[in-house]
Design a protein around this motif. Structure first.
Motif, PDB file in Angstrom:
ATOM      1  N   VAL A   1       0.755  -1.133   0.084  1.00 46.48           N
ATOM      2  CA  VAL A   1      -0.067  -0.009   0.083  1.00 46.48           C
ATOM      3  C   VAL A   1       0.689   1.248  -0.003  1.00 46.48           C
ATOM      4  O   VAL A   1       1.849   1.529   0.806  1.00 46.48           O
ATOM      5  N   GLN A   2       0.656   2.090  -0.832  1.00 45.04           N
ATOM      6  CA  GLN A   2       1.356   3.569  -1.096  1.00 45.04           C
ATOM      7  C   GLN A   2       0.527   4.650  -0.937  1.00 45.04           C
ATOM      8  O   GLN A   2      -0.891   4.500  -1.420  1.00 45.04           O
ATOM      9  N   LEU A   3       0.647   5.700  -0.247  1.00 50.84           N
ATOM     10  CA  LEU A   3      -0.175   6.696  -0.025  1.00 50.84           C
ATOM     11  C   LEU A   3       0.724   8.037  -0.618  1.00 50.84           C
ATOM     12  O   LEU A   3       1.807   8.137  -0.201  1.00 50.84           O
ATOM     13  N   GLN A   4      -0.174   8.883  -1.309  1.00 53.96           N
ATOM     14  CA  GLN A   4       0.340  10.008  -1.998  1.00 53.96           C
ATOM     15  C   GLN A   4      -0.371  11.244  -1.538  1.00 53.96           C
ATOM     16  O   GLN A   4      -1.521  11.188  -2.154  1.00 53.96           O
ATOM     17  N   ALA A   5       0.179  12.080  -0.685  1.00 54.17           N
ATOM     18  CA  ALA A   5      -0.634  13.137  -0.021  1.00 54.17           C
ATOM     19  C   ALA A   5      -0.053  14.410  -1.197  1.00 54.17           C
ATOM     20  O   ALA A   5       1.017  14.540  -1.478  1.00 54.17           O
ATOM     21  N   SER A   6      -1.234  15.352  -1.134  1.00 50.23           N
ATOM     22  CA  SER A   6      -0.901  16.607  -1.830  1.00 50.23           C
ATOM     23  C   SER A   6      -1.993  17.772  -1.377  1.00 50.23           C
ATOM     24  O   SER A   6      -2.820  17.253  -0.485  1.00 50.23           O
ATOM     25  N   GLY A   7      -1.814  18.794  -1.649  1.00 48.81           N
ATOM     26  CA  GLY A   7      -2.636  19.823  -1.377  1.00 48.81           C
ATOM     27  C   GLY A   7      -2.227  20.771  -0.461  1.00 48.81           C
ATOM     28  O   GLY A   7      -3.059  21.877  -0.270  1.00 48.81           O
ATOM     29  N   GLY A   8      -1.134  20.762   0.251  1.00 49.91           N
ATOM     30  CA  GLY A   8      -0.581  21.781   1.061  1.00 49.91           C
ATOM     31  C   GLY A   8      -0.301  23.051   0.343  1.00 49.91           C
ATOM     32  O   GLY A   8      -0.162  22.819  -1.037  1.00 49.91           O
ATOM     33  N   GLY A   9      -0.059  23.983   1.221  1.00 46.45           N
ATOM     34  CA  GLY A   9       0.249  25.176   0.761  1.00 46.45           C
ATOM     35  C   GLY A   9       0.340  26.153   1.507  1.00 46.45           C
ATOM     36  O   GLY A   9       0.059  25.978   2.724  1.00 46.45           O
ATOM     37  N   LEU A  10       0.435  27.336   1.136  1.00 52.28           N
ATOM     38  CA  LEU A  10       0.331  28.746   1.972  1.00 52.28           C
ATOM     39  C   LEU A  10      -1.010  29.323   1.961  1.00 52.28           C
ATOM     40  O   LEU A  10      -1.602  29.489   0.847  1.00 52.28           O
ATOM     41  N   VAL A  11      -1.516  29.702   2.912  1.00 53.20           N
ATOM     42  CA  VAL A  11      -2.798  30.259   2.964  1.00 53.20           C
ATOM     43  C   VAL A  11      -3.046  31.203   4.141  1.00 53.20           C
ATOM     44  O   VAL A  11      -2.141  31.156   5.241  1.00 53.20           O
ATOM     45  N   GLN A  12      -3.784  32.234   3.959  1.00 60.13           N
ATOM     46  CA  GLN A  12      -3.918  33.235   4.940  1.00 60.13           C
ATOM     47  C   GLN A  12      -5.013  32.549   6.131  1.00 60.13           C
ATOM     48  O   GLN A  12      -5.694  31.885   5.726  1.00 60.13           O
ATOM     49  N   ALA A  13      -4.571  33.134   7.273  1.00 58.46           N
ATOM     50  CA  ALA A  13      -5.513  32.732   8.388  1.00 58.46           C
ATOM     51  C   ALA A  13      -7.091  33.018   7.856  1.00 58.46           C
ATOM     52  O   ALA A  13      -7.347  34.077   7.462  1.00 58.46           O
ATOM     53  N   GLY A  14      -7.961  31.928   8.128  1.00 60.76           N
ATOM     54  CA  GLY A  14      -9.157  32.231   7.942  1.00 60.76           C
ATOM     55  C   GLY A  14      -9.575  31.210   6.765  1.00 60.76           C
ATOM     56  O   GLY A  14     -10.704  31.162   6.343  1.00 60.76           O
ATOM     57  N   TYR A  92       1.408  17.474   7.221  1.00 60.78           N
ATOM     58  CA  TYR A  92       0.342  16.819   7.391  1.00 60.78           C
ATOM     59  C   TYR A  92       0.340  15.420   6.652  1.00 60.78           C
ATOM     60  O   TYR A  92       1.017  15.264   5.533  1.00 60.78           O
ATOM     61  N   PHE A  93       0.136  14.194   7.526  1.00 64.69           N
ATOM     62  CA  PHE A  93       0.500  13.112   6.877  1.00 64.69           C
ATOM     63  C   PHE A  93      -1.000  12.227   6.841  1.00 64.69           C
ATOM     64  O   PHE A  93      -1.664  12.206   7.846  1.00 64.69           O
ATOM     65  N   CYS A  94      -1.046  11.596   5.773  1.00 61.04           N
ATOM     66  CA  CYS A  94      -2.109  10.669   5.642  1.00 61.04           C
ATOM     67  C   CYS A  94      -1.714   9.328   6.227  1.00 61.04           C
ATOM     68  O   CYS A  94      -0.470   8.812   6.222  1.00 61.04           O
ATOM     69  N   ASN A  95      -2.662   8.483   6.609  1.00 57.20           N
ATOM     70  CA  ASN A  95      -2.487   7.253   7.393  1.00 57.20           C
ATOM     71  C   ASN A  95      -3.545   6.110   7.044  1.00 57.20           C
ATOM     72  O   ASN A  95      -4.628   6.447   6.823  1.00 57.20           O
ATOM     73  N   VAL A  96      -3.235   4.927   6.971  1.00 55.96           N
ATOM     74  CA  VAL A  96      -4.073   3.617   6.698  1.00 55.96           C
ATOM     75  C   VAL A  96      -3.614   3.135   7.754  1.00 55.96           C
ATOM     76  O   VAL A  96      -2.447   2.361   8.021  1.00 55.96           O
ATOM     77  N   ASP A 110       0.414  -0.367   9.750  1.00 58.87           N
ATOM     78  CA  ASP A 110       0.405   1.212   9.578  1.00 58.87           C
ATOM     79  C   ASP A 110       0.942   1.651   8.311  1.00 58.87           C
ATOM     80  O   ASP A 110       2.328   1.218   8.124  1.00 58.87           O
ATOM     81  N   TYR A 111       0.447   2.342   7.448  1.00 58.79           N
ATOM     82  CA  TYR A 111       0.867   3.006   6.297  1.00 58.79           C
ATOM     83  C   TYR A 111       0.809   4.356   6.200  1.00 58.79           C
ATOM     84  O   TYR A 111      -0.001   4.985   6.502  1.00 58.79           O
ATOM     85  N   TRP A 112       2.141   5.123   5.912  1.00 55.55           N
ATOM     86  CA  TRP A 112       1.899   6.509   5.749  1.00 55.55           C
ATOM     87  C   TRP A 112       2.275   7.105   4.439  1.00 55.55           C
ATOM     88  O   TRP A 112       3.173   6.522   3.705  1.00 55.55           O
ATOM     89  N   GLY A 113       1.676   8.165   4.153  1.00 58.36           N
ATOM     90  CA  GLY A 113       2.273   9.070   3.127  1.00 58.36           C
ATOM     91  C   GLY A 113       3.479   9.838   3.446  1.00 58.36           C
ATOM     92  O   GLY A 113       3.924   9.904   4.512  1.00 58.36           O
ATOM     93  N   GLN A 114       3.800  10.834   2.562  1.00 59.31           N
ATOM     94  CA  GLN A 114       5.026  11.222   2.634  1.00 59.31           C
ATOM     95  C   GLN A 114       5.200  12.758   3.181  1.00 59.31           C
ATOM     96  O   GLN A 114       5.909  13.175   3.638  1.00 59.31           O
ATOM     97  N   GLY A 115       3.767  13.185   3.499  1.00 60.27           N
ATOM     98  CA  GLY A 115       3.608  14.461   4.209  1.00 60.27           C
ATOM     99  C   GLY A 115       3.248  15.544   3.124  1.00 60.27           C
ATOM    100  O   GLY A 115       4.139  15.625   2.159  1.00 60.27           O
ATOM    101  N   THR A 116       2.392  16.491   3.545  1.00 58.31           N
ATOM    102  CA  THR A 116       2.565  17.717   2.836  1.00 58.31           C
ATOM    103  C   THR A 116       2.315  19.148   3.640  1.00 58.31           C
ATOM    104  O   THR A 116       1.775  18.808   4.847  1.00 58.31           O
ATOM    105  N   LEU A 117       3.032  20.010   3.279  1.00 55.77           N
ATOM    106  CA  LEU A 117       3.161  20.909   4.340  1.00 55.77           C
ATOM    107  C   LEU A 117       2.046  21.851   4.384  1.00 55.77           C
ATOM    108  O   LEU A 117       1.790  22.633   2.731  1.00 55.77           O
ATOM    109  N   VAL A 118       1.693  22.384   5.230  1.00 54.87           N
ATOM    110  CA  VAL A 118       0.573  23.397   5.145  1.00 54.87           C
ATOM    111  C   VAL A 118       1.109  24.733   6.195  1.00 54.87           C
ATOM    112  O   VAL A 118       1.531  24.255   7.288  1.00 54.87           O
ATOM    113  N   THR A 119       1.169  26.035   5.416  1.00 52.13           N
ATOM    114  CA  THR A 119       1.514  27.028   6.382  1.00 52.13           C
ATOM    115  C   THR A 119       0.604  28.067   6.288  1.00 52.13           C
ATOM    116  O   THR A 119      -0.124  28.387   5.306  1.00 52.13           O
ATOM    117  N   VAL A 120       0.018  28.394   7.289  1.00 48.75           N
ATOM    118  CA  VAL A 120      -1.007  29.260   7.592  1.00 48.75           C
ATOM    119  C   VAL A 120      -0.253  30.665   8.110  1.00 48.75           C
ATOM    120  O   VAL A 120      -0.037  30.796   9.283  1.00 48.75           O
TER     121      VAL A 120
END
Length: 122
Positions: A1-14, A92-96, A110-120
């Motif tokens: 099982v392989q997990l591929q996480a995405s969608g992180g990024g820089l966002v303003q508060a709120g 942020y990491f996804c997990n199965v 336990d399976y883990w994705g590689q992580g995606t960085l969220v910066t607020v």
């Protein structure tokens, strides 16, 4: 099982972000999907889990801001994050988490994705 996480990024508060985790490989039927997060120097903490029966569980800091969901057709788990705060900044990491069939006492993989960085930003 392989997990591929995405969608992180820089966002303003709120603001909002949606994280995606594509699941590659056979996912055991009785598996719990989850999102965890970690900042430097801290332990990984639970953000949200979604059990195979549909039960969800969220970290206490979520307070109705995040929603975990699963798209079976596209083998993807999502984390919709709204009303983001600077303290949500983390990797942020996804997990199965899957029980090994017929194991007694119960044992889990336990399976883990590689992580995606969220910066607020504030």
């Amino acid at each position: 099982v392989q997990l591929q996480a995405s969608g992180g990024g820089l966002v303003q508060a709120g603001g909002s972000l949606r994280l995606s985790c594509v699941l590659n490989g056979p996912i055991p039927r009785w598996s719990t999907m989850g999102w965890y997060r970690q900042t430097t120097g801290t332990q990984r903490e639970l953000v949200a889990t979604l059990a195979s029966g549909g039960t969800t569980n969220y970290g206490g800091f979520v307070r109705g801001r995040f929603t975990i969901s699963r798209d079976y057709a596209n083998n993807t788990v999502y984390l919709q994050m709204n009303s983001l705060k600077p303290e949500d900044t983390a990797v942020y990491f996804c997990n199965v988490n899957s029980r090994i069939p017929f194991s007694l006492p119960a044992r889990y993989n336990d399976y883990w994705g590689q992580g995606t960085l969220v910066t607020v930003s504030s």
